[in-house]
Design a protein around this motif. Structure first.
Motif, short mmCIF file in Angstrom:
data_model
loop_
_atom_site.label_atom_id
_atom_site.label_comp_id
_atom_site.label_asym_id
_atom_site.label_seq_id
_atom_site.Cartn_x
_atom_site.Cartn_y
_atom_site.Cartn_z
N ALA A 37 0.85 -1.10 -0.05
CA ALA A 37 -0.13 0.09 -0.03
C ALA A 37 0.90 1.35 -0.01
O ALA A 37 2.12 1.14 0.01
CB ALA A 37 -0.97 -0.08 1.29
N GLY A 38 0.29 2.33 -0.14
CA GLY A 38 1.00 3.76 -0.11
C GLY A 38 0.39 4.86 0.40
O GLY A 38 0.62 5.82 -0.24
N VAL A 39 -0.26 4.52 1.67
CA VAL A 39 -0.98 5.82 2.38
C VAL A 39 -0.11 6.12 3.60
O VAL A 39 0.07 5.19 4.42
CB VAL A 39 -2.29 5.67 2.48
CG1 VAL A 39 -2.76 6.89 3.27
CG2 VAL A 39 -3.14 5.81 1.16
N TRP A 96 -8.81 -9.14 -2.24
CA TRP A 96 -8.48 -8.14 -3.09
C TRP A 96 -7.78 -8.56 -4.16
O TRP A 96 -6.60 -8.71 -4.17
CB TRP A 96 -7.94 -6.77 -2.47
CG TRP A 96 -8.86 -5.93 -1.48
CD1 TRP A 96 -10.19 -6.30 -0.94
CD2 TRP A 96 -8.32 -4.71 -1.21
NE1 TRP A 96 -10.51 -5.35 -0.18
CE2 TRP A 96 -9.54 -4.29 -0.15
CE3 TRP A 96 -7.33 -3.63 -1.41
CZ2 TRP A 96 -9.73 -2.96 0.30
CZ3 TRP A 96 -7.22 -2.55 -0.56
CH2 TRP A 96 -8.62 -2.05 0.12
N LEU A 141 -8.06 9.30 -3.53
CA LEU A 141 -8.52 7.87 -3.57
C LEU A 141 -9.93 7.96 -3.66
O LEU A 141 -10.77 8.68 -3.16
CB LEU A 141 -7.96 6.98 -2.46
CG LEU A 141 -6.38 6.49 -2.53
CD1 LEU A 141 -5.45 7.74 -2.57
CD2 LEU A 141 -6.22 5.68 -1.19
N TYR A 187 -12.87 5.14 -2.77
CA TYR A 187 -13.45 3.64 -1.98
C TYR A 187 -15.06 3.53 -2.56
O TYR A 187 -15.87 4.48 -2.26
CB TYR A 187 -13.26 3.90 -0.40
CG TYR A 187 -11.98 4.03 0.20
CD1 TYR A 187 -11.20 5.23 0.06
CD2 TYR A 187 -11.39 2.86 0.51
CE1 TYR A 187 -9.97 5.27 0.59
CE2 TYR A 187 -9.96 2.67 1.02
CZ TYR A 187 -9.22 4.08 0.98
OH TYR A 187 -7.96 4.17 1.71
N LEU A 205 -11.53 0.22 -5.16
CA LEU A 205 -10.52 1.35 -4.79
C LEU A 205 -9.75 1.53 -5.81
O LEU A 205 -8.97 0.88 -6.63
CB LEU A 205 -9.74 0.75 -3.71
CG LEU A 205 -8.65 1.77 -3.08
CD1 LEU A 205 -9.19 2.89 -2.63
CD2 LEU A 205 -7.95 1.00 -2.10
N SER A 224 -6.56 3.79 -6.58
CA SER A 224 -5.60 4.47 -5.69
C SER A 224 -4.38 4.77 -6.88
O SER A 224 -4.66 4.63 -7.95
CB SER A 224 -4.82 3.58 -4.51
OG SER A 224 -3.93 4.29 -4.14
N ARG A 241 0.27 5.55 -7.37
CA ARG A 241 1.63 5.70 -6.87
C ARG A 241 2.12 7.06 -7.05
O ARG A 241 2.93 7.75 -6.32
CB ARG A 241 2.51 4.52 -7.35
CG ARG A 241 2.00 2.97 -6.95
CD ARG A 241 2.31 3.04 -5.23
NE ARG A 241 1.90 1.73 -4.75
CZ ARG A 241 0.98 1.59 -4.24
NH1 ARG A 241 -0.11 2.70 -4.20
NH2 ARG A 241 0.38 0.49 -3.65
N ARG A 279 -3.02 2.38 -9.20
CA ARG A 279 -3.05 1.10 -8.36
C ARG A 279 -4.85 1.15 -8.05
O ARG A 279 -5.12 1.94 -7.52
CB ARG A 279 -2.38 1.26 -6.95
CG ARG A 279 -2.49 0.11 -6.17
CD ARG A 279 -1.75 -1.14 -6.85
NE ARG A 279 -1.66 -2.25 -5.76
CZ ARG A 279 -0.98 -3.48 -6.01
NH1 ARG A 279 -1.11 -3.68 -7.43
NH2 ARG A 279 -1.01 -4.50 -5.39
N TYR A 282 -7.99 -1.85 -7.20
CA TYR A 282 -8.22 -2.92 -6.54
C TYR A 282 -9.76 -3.41 -6.69
O TYR A 282 -10.71 -2.26 -6.82
CB TYR A 282 -8.07 -2.79 -5.04
CG TYR A 282 -6.62 -2.63 -4.75
CD1 TYR A 282 -6.33 -1.53 -4.17
CD2 TYR A 282 -5.84 -3.75 -4.27
CE1 TYR A 282 -5.11 -1.12 -3.79
CE2 TYR A 282 -4.55 -3.71 -3.88
CZ TYR A 282 -4.07 -2.26 -3.83
OH TYR A 282 -2.84 -2.09 -3.30
N PRO A 306 -6.44 -4.21 4.38
CA PRO A 306 -6.00 -3.00 3.99
C PRO A 306 -6.79 -1.76 3.73
O PRO A 306 -6.38 -0.68 3.26
CB PRO A 306 -5.16 -3.77 2.34
CG PRO A 306 -6.25 -4.86 2.08
CD PRO A 306 -6.36 -5.46 3.42
N THR A 307 -7.94 -2.05 4.02
CA THR A 307 -9.17 -1.24 3.52
C THR A 307 -8.86 0.34 4.26
O THR A 307 -8.84 1.42 3.59
CB THR A 307 -10.49 -1.59 4.03
OG1 THR A 307 -10.53 -3.19 4.05
CG2 THR A 307 -11.84 -0.70 3.50
N ALA A 353 -5.73 1.19 5.18
CA ALA A 353 -4.29 1.61 4.83
C ALA A 353 -3.49 1.64 6.18
O ALA A 353 -2.76 2.72 6.46
CB ALA A 353 -4.23 3.00 4.00
C1 PHB Z 1 -2.76 1.42 -2.33
O1 PHB Z 1 -2.33 2.51 -2.91
O2 PHB Z 1 -2.16 0.21 -2.55
C2 PHB Z 1 -3.79 1.36 -1.23
C3 PHB Z 1 -4.39 2.61 -0.69
C4 PHB Z 1 -5.32 2.60 0.13
C5 PHB Z 1 -5.76 1.52 0.78
C6 PHB Z 1 -5.15 0.37 0.59
C7 PHB Z 1 -4.21 0.23 -0.43
O3 PHB Z 1 -6.63 1.62 1.80
#
Ligand code: PHB
Ligand code: APR
Length: 387
Positions: free
Chosen positions: A45-47, A183, A197, A199, A208, A210, A212, A218, A220, A291-292, A294
């Motif tokens: 993930a990236g947050v 996921w 982002l 959701y 989701l 998202s 980088r 990214r 899901y 991961p929801t 982050a």
């Molecule tokens: C992601 O960028 O991989 C990411 C971001 C927010 C999340 C989960 C994954 O809640």
């Protein structure tokens, strides 16, 4: 060999702890089972919460994050095609930093190299000994058998590591919830569909959006646990992702070939206590969140913060910090567990859910859309509770 703190695991937890301890004048050795390339090949993930951003800067590993990361003031929640925004700045005056965990890990490795820290890769059969007495660690590599005597051991070796198992089962209590879906995530060299982002809850399942960076997206979608990644072509993924997003979002989605595609299960897990004698668990070794929210990397950061404080105090003659470590870390962990579980429960379609449970999900989202107070509570948890 001898050191002050032996760190098992060269992922974000182990590297961040090593970097901060060395900057505090405390000697460490990191023992990592895999090669550096292998560790850096993981897509995560990236947050980043403010707490982690500050720790990376304090560790001297935040410069590239500050150059290449993106601060976000909010995120979007969507439900069956309708979307509204949660404004973090308005709700709680905070932001999050969007910057890939792989880049965080790379920056930490570079900072460890610059410091001349000892990180041993491809350490096999790592074993912990005499944790309630004079601890030492053994391992094997191409050069043969090795032993490292130390004052303390930090178990930063993730969910599948050995450190948690070194705490006697009679002492450990494990709490677990496995979610009935996974996921499916892809990485694509395409411009993100939205600046922040999204959701999305949908009758077809959660999705989701998202990113980088401005050229790397990214995405899901929730999938059944029985699905395998080879069941999903890129075209099938894009069609399903579009179906779950609001129409205007789907209409402007730029698709492209996936450069990474994988399915991850969702679970909530905590082990108590996080200390046994001279062993301290940190990060995924002690807890896993879906991961929801982050929270995975961010909880590892707060564990590191508490353990760093405790060890620095110990070497200055005050043992209260390490004695309080497990309790302090778990208090914040359980709050993040609650938030991750709550957001996961609200946003996903659960097989066999009753009509009443579905209405409760709709009502939770309606409450967030209507109530600034509800959005404030979400924003405070999403951007990170104080350490
Ligand atoms: C992601 O960028 O991989 C990411 C971001 C927010 C999340 C989960 C994954 O809640
Ligand atoms: N000996 C040595 N190293 C080990 C062993 C072992 N027996 N077992 C595991 N490791 C290493 C793994 O190879 C990995 O590099 O420990 C490291 C643990 O790293 P992570 O699993 O990334 O856990 P952590 O550092 O706590 O970071 C938590 O990573 O998994 C994500 O979602 C999670 O974002 C969160 C973050």
């Amino acid at each position: 060999m001898r050191t002050q703190v032996a760190i098992i695991g060269g992922g974000p937890s182990g590297l961040l702890l090593s970097q901060l301890l060395n900057r505090a004048g405390i000697a460490t050795v990191v023992l990592e089972r895999k090669s550096r390339d292998y560790v850096l090949g993981r897509i995560r993930a990236g947050v980043l919460e403010t707490g982690l951003v500050n720790l990376l800067r304090e560790a001297g590993a935040g410069a590239r994050m500050d150059r290449e990361g993106h601060l976000h003031d909010g995120c979007h929640l969507a439900q069956n095609g309708r979307m509204f925004r949660v404004d973090f700045r308005e709700a709680c005056g905070k932001q999050v930093m969007v910057y890939g965990q792989t880049e965080v890990t790379r920056d930490l490795y570079d900072a460890q190299d610059a410091m001349g820290a000892t990180v041993i890769h491809e350490a096999e059969d790592v074993a912990l000994h005499d944790l309630t007495g004079s601890p030492y660690v053994t391992w094997r590599d191409a050069a043969g058998e090795h032993r490292l005597d130390c004052d303390f051991v930090a178990g930063c070796d993730g969910f599948h590591g050995i450190s948690r198992q070194a705490i006697p089962a009679s002492v450990r209590t494990e709490f677990e919830k496995v979610y009935p879906f996974g996921w499916l995530g892809i990485l694509s060299r395409t411009p993100p569909v939205e600046d922040e982002l999204i959701y999305a809850a949908h009758d077809r399942g959660f999705a989701l959006a998202s990113m980088r960076n401005p050229a790397l997206s990214r995405y899901y979608i929730q999938v059944p646990l029985t699905d395998r990644v080879e069941d999903w072509s890129d075209e099938a993924f894009w069609a399903e992702f579009r179906a779950r997003m609001p129409e205007d979002v789907a209409a402007r989605l730029v698709t492209g070939p996936s450069i990474e595609k994988s399915i991850a299960p969702l679970r909530s897990f905590v082990t108590e206590p996080m200390r046994w004698g001279k062993l301290f668990l940190c990060g995924d070794a002690a807890h896993i969140v879906p991961p929801t929210g982050a929270k995975g990397l961010n909880l590892a950061a707060s564990d590191v913060h508490y353990l760093l404080e405790g060890l620095v105090a110990h070497y200055r003659g005050d043992g209260r910090g390490i004695d309080a470590y497990s309790q302090r870390a778990l208090a914040r962990i359980w709050q993040a567990m609650r938030f991750s579980w709550s957001l996961t429960t609200m946003m996903h379609r659960f097989p066999g859910a009753s009509d009443y449970e579905r209405r409760m999900q709709d009502s939770e989202l309606a409450l967030l859309e209507r109530s600034a107070t509800a959005r404030q509570l979400l924003a405070e948890n999403y951007t990170g509770l104080p350490y």
